[in-house]
Enzyme design. Structure first.
Site, mmCIF file in Angstrom:
data_model
loop_
_atom_site.group_PDB
_atom_site.id
_atom_site.type_symbol
_atom_site.label_atom_id
_atom_site.label_comp_id
_atom_site.label_asym_id
_atom_site.label_seq_id
_atom_site.Cartn_x
_atom_site.Cartn_y
_atom_site.Cartn_z
ATOM 1 N N SER A 1 0.758 -1.281 -0.081
ATOM 2 C CA SER A 1 -0.071 -0.042 -0.249
ATOM 3 C C SER A 1 0.774 1.248 -0.109
ATOM 4 C CB SER A 1 -1.017 0.059 1.153
ATOM 5 O OG SER A 1 -1.907 -1.012 1.167
ATOM 6 N N GLY B 1 -6.240 -3.393 -7.800
ATOM 7 C CA GLY B 1 -7.515 -2.424 -7.333
ATOM 8 C C GLY B 1 -6.970 -1.106 -6.785
ATOM 9 N N GLN C 1 -9.290 2.820 0.095
ATOM 10 C CA GLN C 1 -8.811 3.136 -1.633
ATOM 11 C C GLN C 1 -9.651 4.304 -1.834
ATOM 12 O OE1 GLN C 1 -9.255 -0.515 -3.776
ATOM 13 N NE2 GLN C 1 -7.527 -1.539 -2.976
ATOM 14 N N ASP D 1 -7.173 -7.855 4.771
ATOM 15 C CA ASP D 1 -6.330 -8.359 3.578
ATOM 16 C C ASP D 1 -5.952 -9.705 4.394
ATOM 17 O OD1 ASP D 1 -6.814 -6.645 1.821
ATOM 18 O OD2 ASP D 1 -4.909 -5.594 1.920
ATOM 19 N N LYS E 1 -12.814 -8.903 -3.388
ATOM 20 C CA LYS E 1 -11.218 -8.811 -3.640
ATOM 21 C C LYS E 1 -10.879 -9.298 -4.703
ATOM 22 C CE LYS E 1 -10.679 -6.349 0.111
ATOM 23 N NZ LYS E 1 -10.253 -4.955 0.136
ATOM 24 N N ARG F 1 -3.036 -14.079 -2.333
ATOM 25 C CA ARG F 1 -3.286 -14.155 -0.929
ATOM 26 C C ARG F 1 -4.048 -15.730 -0.605
ATOM 27 N NH1 ARG F 1 -1.121 -9.844 0.971
ATOM 28 N NH2 ARG F 1 -1.963 -7.818 -0.067
HETATM 29 C C1 S3P Z 1 -5.679 -0.962 0.388
HETATM 30 C C2 S3P Z 1 -6.897 -0.846 0.850
HETATM 31 C C3 S3P Z 1 -7.912 -2.075 1.058
HETATM 32 C C4 S3P Z 1 -7.115 -3.288 0.935
HETATM 33 C C5 S3P Z 1 -6.101 -3.097 -0.397
HETATM 34 C C6 S3P Z 1 -5.059 -2.118 -0.393
HETATM 35 C C7 S3P Z 1 -5.091 0.412 0.029
HETATM 36 O O1 S3P Z 1 -8.838 -2.188 0.180
HETATM 37 O O2 S3P Z 1 -7.808 -4.313 1.018
HETATM 38 O O3 S3P Z 1 -5.364 -4.590 -0.324
HETATM 39 O O4 S3P Z 1 -3.859 0.292 -0.157
HETATM 40 O O5 S3P Z 1 -5.583 1.371 0.242
HETATM 41 P P1 S3P Z 1 -10.438 -1.083 0.377
HETATM 42 O O6 S3P Z 1 -9.980 0.038 0.377
HETATM 43 O O7 S3P Z 1 -11.010 -1.623 -0.793
HETATM 44 O O8 S3P Z 1 -10.835 -1.873 1.633
#
Ligand code: S3P
Length: 437
Positions: free
Chosen positions: A22, A94, A170, A317, A344, A393
């Protein structure tokens, strides 16, 4: 790529896990629009982060790598990005797609974001609709999925107050990135605590952030961002697999140095500790605003728990790894309030239910969670043939089940592990769990 993982009772390792995924995404995006040269170490070598790096290079930032994990980024300033020569391919990521949607919708040029089959099926309306309220001209396919078509911004983004419907870092981050280009403050009202890496990094670069995660987070649009000097902490989401493996082993110890333990992200430590795992957290310190520590885990018996609802987003995660721990615990583990796991890289509730059933565990999937009947201290997985469904994962979670398995675990579709941790199989093999490709 298929893995055959041999049963093992010992897990011994003393390593640094890869840099946080992240934070690596954010470092490249924000370094690219900073003024001056950012120096980043500990940048993750996972495929997802390489996609972000390639995208920002295509958008005009000069990004050099002097040695593994080290990046120098010549920032072009907030107004210096230029149109990429073609589509920006976010692969499986994502985070890359949603955050870049926020950054790119505010630019005076068009962009098109594409992804692989999994990413092209994931919901994007959650970022599109609030960005449109700020003036973004962004569209997706009919179902709200990628490709995302972003038309040139017609002026500054509008300052706005957003009340989030999902607990999502996110979405929050996409809005803050668009907010860098707004004519007024952007405020995000969260309905749960989510990771605050974007806020911490923006503050370290000189932006004014108000509020706190889980409440009301505000950004005053800055004139400029200072370049970053950042040593990225180890990824707790990668560490989670080794922590669970170390707890399930009969012999050995797992020591992990410099792992990020940001409290908006440390649910895996809270949950494993509540299950009775022998986890020691030492030498807590800070780097670039981010808390990190050395972690050590020793073998021990686990007990099933009802997972606290407020811990779910803090460990979102880590559930594939945690469900393997739950399957080896004494008693029942209940996970609820986790419907986000269904959207996910794959439907992780369904995928883990199938992995666990194949390995001989009783599970009951729920619309928003799963109930796992633990095998207990003396119980063992049967071994078996499972599928990752292209989700890194799920593959790594199935591999660590070898610490409590009587038979080989065969895992299909393991190329995907390289999206976050290309060296995982080698690390696990050196630690005592043999993986044959
Ligand atoms: C992340 C936020 C999470 C997480 C993803 C990384 C990020 O997703 O599951 O692997 O780096 O901001 P969500 O914002 O959809 O919860």
């Amino acid at each position: 790529m298929r893995w055959r993982v041999e049963p093992s009772r010992s897990m011994r390792c003393d390593i640094q896990v890869p840099g946080d995924k992240s934070i690596s995404h954010r470092a490249v995006m924000l370094g690219a629009v900073a003024e001056g040269t950012s120096r980043i170490s500990g940048f993750s070598d996972g495929g997802d982060n390489q996609r972000t790096r390639t995208a920002l290079a295509a958008l005009g930032a000069d990004i050099r790598s002097e040695s593994p994990g080290q990046l120098s980024i010549d920032g072009v300033g907030l107004r210096g990005l230029r149109q990429a020569g073609g589509d920006l391919d976010m692969g499986n990521s994502g985070t890359a797609m949603r955050l870049l949607a926020g950054l790119l919708c505010a630019q005076p040029f068009a962009s098109r974001l594409i992804g692989d089959a999994s990413l092209s099926a994931r919901p994007m309306r959650r970022v599109i609709e609030p960005l449109q309220r700020m003036g973004a001209r962004i569209s997706a396919r009919e179902g709200g999925t990628a490709p995302l078509e972003i038309a040139p911004a017609e002026g500054p983004m509008r300052g706005a107050r957003h009340r989030l419907e999902q607990v999502s870092a996110q979405v929050k981050s996409a809005l803050l990135l668009a907010g860098l280009y707004a004519d007024d403050v952007v405020e995000v009202i969260e309905c749960g605590v989510t990771r605050n890496h974007t806020e911490l990094m923006l503050e370290a670069m000189g932006a004014r952030i108000s509020g706190a995660p889980g409440g009301r987070v505000g950004l005053a649009p800055p004139q400029r961002l200072r370049a970053l000097s950042l040593d990225i902490p180890g990824d707790l989401s990668a560490a989670a697999f080794l922590l669970v493996a170390g707890a399930l082993a009969q012999r050995g110890a797992v020591r992990l140095h410099g792992v990020g333990v940001n409290p908006t992200r440390d649910g895996v430590l809270r949950i494993l500790t509540a299950m009775g795992a022998d986890i020691r957290v030492a030498d807590e310190r800070r780097q670039g605003g981010e808390p990190l520590a050395d972690l050590e885990v020793h073998p021990g018996n686990l007990r099933g728990i009802a997972i606290e609802p407020e811990w779910v987003p803090l460990a979102i995660d880590e559930f594939p790894a945690l469900l393997i721990a739950a399957a080896c615990a004494e008693g029942v583990t209940e996970l609820r309030g986790a419907s986000e796991l269904r959207i996910k890289e794959t439907d992780r509730l369904e995928a883990m239910a199938q992995v666990l059933r194949t390995l001989g565990v009783d599970v009951e999937p729920l619309p928003d969670g799963i109930i796992v009947e633990g095998l207990g201290a003396d119980g063992r997985f049967s071994g078996g043939h499972v599928r990752s469904r292209g989700d890194h994962r799920i593959a790594m979670a199935a591999a660590i089940a070898a610490l409590r398995s009587d038979g080989d675990i065969i895992i299909d579709d393991c190329e995907c592990v390289a999206t976050s941790w290309p060296g995982f199989a080698a690390v696990l093999s050196r630690a005592g769990v043999l993986i044959e490709t």
